[in-house]
Scaffold this motif. Structure first.
Motif, PDB file in Angstrom:
ATOM      1  N   GLU A  35       0.826  -1.208   0.000  1.00 22.46           N
ATOM      2  CA  GLU A  35       0.000   0.000   0.000  1.00 22.46           C
ATOM      3  C   GLU A  35       0.862   1.260   0.000  1.00 22.46           C
ATOM      4  OE1 GLU A  35      -3.564   0.311   2.507  1.00 22.46           O
ATOM      5  OE2 GLU A  35      -3.220  -1.793   3.040  1.00 22.46           O
ATOM      6  N   VAL A  36       1.837   1.310   0.901  1.00 19.70           N
ATOM      7  CA  VAL A  36       2.698   2.493   0.977  1.00 19.70           C
ATOM      8  C   VAL A  36       3.520   2.628  -0.304  1.00 19.70           C
ATOM      9  CG1 VAL A  36       4.568   3.627   2.221  1.00 19.70           C
ATOM     10  CG2 VAL A  36       2.798   2.399   3.489  1.00 19.70           C
ATOM     11  N   HIS A  37       4.039   1.512  -0.785  1.00 20.52           N
ATOM     12  CA  HIS A  37       4.810   1.521  -2.034  1.00 20.52           C
ATOM     13  C   HIS A  37       3.970   2.099  -3.164  1.00 20.52           C
ATOM     14  CE1 HIS A  37       6.844  -0.176  -5.628  1.00 20.52           C
ATOM     15  NE2 HIS A  37       7.944  -0.091  -4.898  1.00 20.52           N
ATOM     16  N   ALA A  38       2.718   1.687  -3.265  1.00 24.53           N
ATOM     17  CA  ALA A  38       1.839   2.180  -4.324  1.00 24.53           C
ATOM     18  C   ALA A  38       1.596   3.680  -4.212  1.00 24.53           C
ATOM     19  CB  ALA A  38       0.506   1.431  -4.278  1.00 24.53           C
ATOM     20  N   MET A  39       1.541   4.184  -2.993  1.00 29.40           N
ATOM     21  CA  MET A  39       1.230   5.603  -2.769  1.00 29.40           C
ATOM     22  C   MET A  39       2.355   6.526  -3.216  1.00 29.40           C
ATOM     23  SD  MET A  39      -0.587   5.281   0.991  1.00 29.40           S
ATOM     24  CE  MET A  39      -1.449   6.843   1.091  1.00 29.40           C
ATOM     25  N   VAL A  40       3.595   6.011  -3.275  1.00 31.38           N
ATOM     26  CA  VAL A  40       4.727   6.877  -3.620  1.00 31.38           C
ATOM     27  C   VAL A  40       5.360   6.514  -4.965  1.00 31.38           C
ATOM     28  CG1 VAL A  40       5.207   7.443  -1.220  1.00 31.38           C
ATOM     29  CG2 VAL A  40       6.344   5.465  -2.252  1.00 31.38           C
ATOM     30  N   HIS A  41       4.678   5.662  -5.722  1.00 34.54           N
ATOM     31  CA  HIS A  41       5.137   5.261  -7.041  1.00 34.54           C
ATOM     32  C   HIS A  41       4.041   5.550  -8.060  1.00 34.54           C
ATOM     33  CE1 HIS A  41       8.043   3.126  -4.573  1.00 34.54           C
ATOM     34  NE2 HIS A  41       8.764   2.875  -5.655  1.00 34.54           N
ATOM     35  N   ALA A  45       2.208   1.249 -12.037  1.00 31.53           N
ATOM     36  CA  ALA A  45       2.954   0.101 -11.510  1.00 31.53           C
ATOM     37  C   ALA A  45       2.100  -0.796 -10.635  1.00 31.53           C
ATOM     38  CB  ALA A  45       4.168   0.585 -10.727  1.00 31.53           C
ATOM     39  N   SER A  46       1.132  -0.219  -9.942  1.00 33.90           N
ATOM     40  CA  SER A  46       0.318  -0.994  -8.997  1.00 33.90           C
ATOM     41  C   SER A  46      -1.124  -1.172  -9.448  1.00 33.90           C
ATOM     42  CB  SER A  46       0.320  -0.308  -7.628  1.00 33.90           C
ATOM     43  OG  SER A  46      -0.292   0.976  -7.717  1.00 33.90           O
ATOM     44  N   GLY A  47      -1.511  -0.443 -10.502  1.00 39.67           N
ATOM     45  CA  GLY A  47      -2.904  -0.497 -10.934  1.00 39.67           C
ATOM     46  C   GLY A  47      -3.777   0.501 -10.201  1.00 39.67           C
ATOM     47  N   CYS A  48      -3.164   1.391  -9.439  1.00 43.04           N
ATOM     48  CA  CYS A  48      -3.908   2.417  -8.702  1.00 43.04           C
ATOM     49  C   CYS A  48      -4.554   3.398  -9.690  1.00 43.04           C
ATOM     50  CB  CYS A  48      -2.971   3.156  -7.757  1.00 43.04           C
ATOM     51  SG  CYS A  48      -3.742   4.481  -6.824  1.00 43.04           S
ATOM     52  N   GLU A  49      -5.848   3.624  -9.551  1.00 44.89           N
ATOM     53  CA  GLU A  49      -6.570   4.496 -10.488  1.00 44.89           C
ATOM     54  C   GLU A  49      -6.449   5.968 -10.122  1.00 44.89           C
ATOM     55  OE1 GLU A  49     -10.560   3.091 -10.848  1.00 44.89           O
ATOM     56  OE2 GLU A  49      -9.965   1.183 -11.775  1.00 44.89           O
ATOM     57  N   GLU A  50      -6.274   6.261  -8.843  1.00 51.96           N
ATOM     58  CA  GLU A  50      -6.118   7.651  -8.419  1.00 51.96           C
ATOM     59  C   GLU A  50      -4.675   8.100  -8.644  1.00 51.96           C
ATOM     60  OE1 GLU A  50      -7.364   8.326  -4.453  1.00 51.96           O
ATOM     61  OE2 GLU A  50      -9.380   7.521  -4.760  1.00 51.96           O
ATOM     62  N   LYS A  51      -4.503   9.381  -8.956  1.00 52.38           N
ATOM     63  CA  LYS A  51      -3.157   9.905  -9.149  1.00 52.38           C
ATOM     64  C   LYS A  51      -2.375   9.839  -7.844  1.00 52.38           C
ATOM     65  CE  LYS A  51      -3.408  13.223 -12.969  1.00 52.38           C
ATOM     66  NZ  LYS A  51      -3.210  14.644 -13.329  1.00 52.38           N
ATOM     67  N   THR A  52      -1.153   9.381  -7.947  1.00 48.72           N
ATOM     68  CA  THR A  52      -0.269   9.347  -6.784  1.00 48.72           C
ATOM     69  C   THR A  52       0.618  10.587  -6.795  1.00 48.72           C
ATOM     70  OG1 THR A  52       1.544   8.214  -7.914  1.00 48.72           O
ATOM     71  CG2 THR A  52      -0.203   6.830  -6.959  1.00 48.72           C
ATOM     72  N   ILE A  53       1.341  10.795  -5.702  1.00 45.78           N
ATOM     73  CA  ILE A  53       2.280  11.907  -5.638  1.00 45.78           C
ATOM     74  C   ILE A  53       3.306  11.802  -6.768  1.00 45.78           C
ATOM     75  CG2 ILE A  53       3.684  10.643  -3.937  1.00 45.78           C
ATOM     76  CD1 ILE A  53       4.533  13.318  -2.777  1.00 45.78           C
ATOM     77  N   SER A  54       3.700  10.597  -7.082  1.00 43.14           N
ATOM     78  CA  SER A  54       4.659  10.378  -8.167  1.00 43.14           C
ATOM     79  C   SER A  54       4.048  10.736  -9.519  1.00 43.14           C
ATOM     80  CB  SER A  54       5.128   8.921  -8.166  1.00 43.14           C
ATOM     81  OG  SER A  54       6.055   8.693  -9.195  1.00 43.14           O
ATOM     82  N   ASP A  55       2.789  10.388  -9.727  1.00 42.02           N
ATOM     83  CA  ASP A  55       2.127  10.690 -10.996  1.00 42.02           C
ATOM     84  C   ASP A  55       2.125  12.181 -11.301  1.00 42.02           C
ATOM     85  OD1 ASP A  55       1.411   8.100 -11.865  1.00 42.02           O
ATOM     86  OD2 ASP A  55      -0.331   8.070 -10.531  1.00 42.02           O
ATOM     87  N   TYR A  56       1.848  12.991 -10.282  1.00 38.81           N
ATOM     88  CA  TYR A  56       1.820  14.436 -10.495  1.00 38.81           C
ATOM     89  C   TYR A  56       3.180  14.952 -10.961  1.00 38.81           C
ATOM     90  CZ  TYR A  56      -2.808  15.047  -8.399  1.00 38.81           C
ATOM     91  OH  TYR A  56      -4.161  15.002  -8.151  1.00 38.81           O
ATOM     92  N   VAL A  57       4.226  14.475 -10.326  1.00 37.15           N
ATOM     93  CA  VAL A  57       5.570  14.950 -10.671  1.00 37.15           C
ATOM     94  C   VAL A  57       5.995  14.416 -12.040  1.00 37.15           C
ATOM     95  CG1 VAL A  57       7.981  15.083  -9.957  1.00 37.15           C
ATOM     96  CG2 VAL A  57       6.174  15.112  -8.234  1.00 37.15           C
TER      97      VAL A  57
END
Length: 237
Positions: A35-41, A45-57
């Motif tokens: 979960e934490v790994h997905a939030m900062v990548h 990579a994880s299939g997360c549909e919401e934008k992560t902090i990494s996605d914005y950058v």
């Protein structure tokens, strides 16, 4: 959406991971680590549909291609005394964090070959194979001008997915282990670090970590040392 809206949930989940790693509930540890790994990548990579902090950058970097725009290397001074420069191109932040994740997850945790190869180096147009710790200001700028950010992003996704697979297969016994001298020496043999004291100091640091410690820093929180400077100093959100 504000920067703090992104940071707060990560901090909360990270604290739960810290607590879980003190126990022996393997399923909980693996679940929270993923979960934490997905939030900062990147979400890809994880299939997360919401934008992560990494996605914005990443989106900002790829869209605007800010090769010459420098950002603070970190928002904290943990290793700046060992840094060649405290201002770097945005792409350096990703190169640095993902080269470290690649080296640590594969050579030190899984004891297998890293994702990085001569082919990746050529495709990214990278002049280096190491983590970039010792690059001085002009060298960091030159590095950013040369690097192909689109291929860097492909590498980031490959490293992220590989790490997640490694995490999924961890055992309690592994979590308590520290890397062997042979594993640490392999990092030098693979060109992951240089002999410069601003680079090679990481061998002692990583050598003192258990796999649990590697989860808490190189694989997760290390990204939170390098992503916020990009968000805090550029109009990304």
């Amino acid at each position: 959406m504000t920067n703090e809206d992104l940071y707060a949930p990560i901090r909360e989940k990270y604290q739960k991971l810290q607590q879980a790693l003190e126990g022996s509930n393997l399923q909980q540890i693996i679940g929270l680590t993923l979960e934490v790994h997905a939030m900062v990548h990147p979400g890809l990579a994880s299939g997360c549909e919401e934008k992560t902090i990494s996605d914005y950058v990443v989106e900002y970097m790829l869209k605007d291609n800010h090769k010459e725009t420098l950002v603070p290397r970190m928002n904290c001074g943990i290793d700046l005394e060992w840094a060649g420069t405290d201002a770097v191109p945005m792409c350096w932040q990703f190169w640095h964090t993902y080269r470290i994740e690649d080296l640590v997850s594969n050579l030190l945790i899984a004891d297998k070959r890293q994702v990085f190869s001569e082919e990746w180096k050529k495709r990214m147009h990278s002049p280096i194979t190491d983590t970039g710790n010792a690059l001085e200001a002009a060298e960091a700028v030159s590095f950013g001008e040369m690097l192909n950010e689109k291929v860097l992003f492909e590498y980031m996704i490959e490293v992220s997915k590989n790490t997640r697979e490694i995490i999924t297969n961890l055992t309690i016994e592994q979590l308590r282990q520290k890397p062997s001298r042979e594993q640490l020496e392999h990092i030098m043999e693979e060109g992951g670090l240089t002999a410069d004291e601003r680079s090679v100091w990481l061998l002692d640091y990583w050598g003192g970590l258990t796999v649990s410690g590697m989860i808490l820093t190189p694989l997760t929180d290390h990204h939170m040392m390098h992503l916020p400077p990009c968000l805090d100093n550029l109009p990304i959100l």
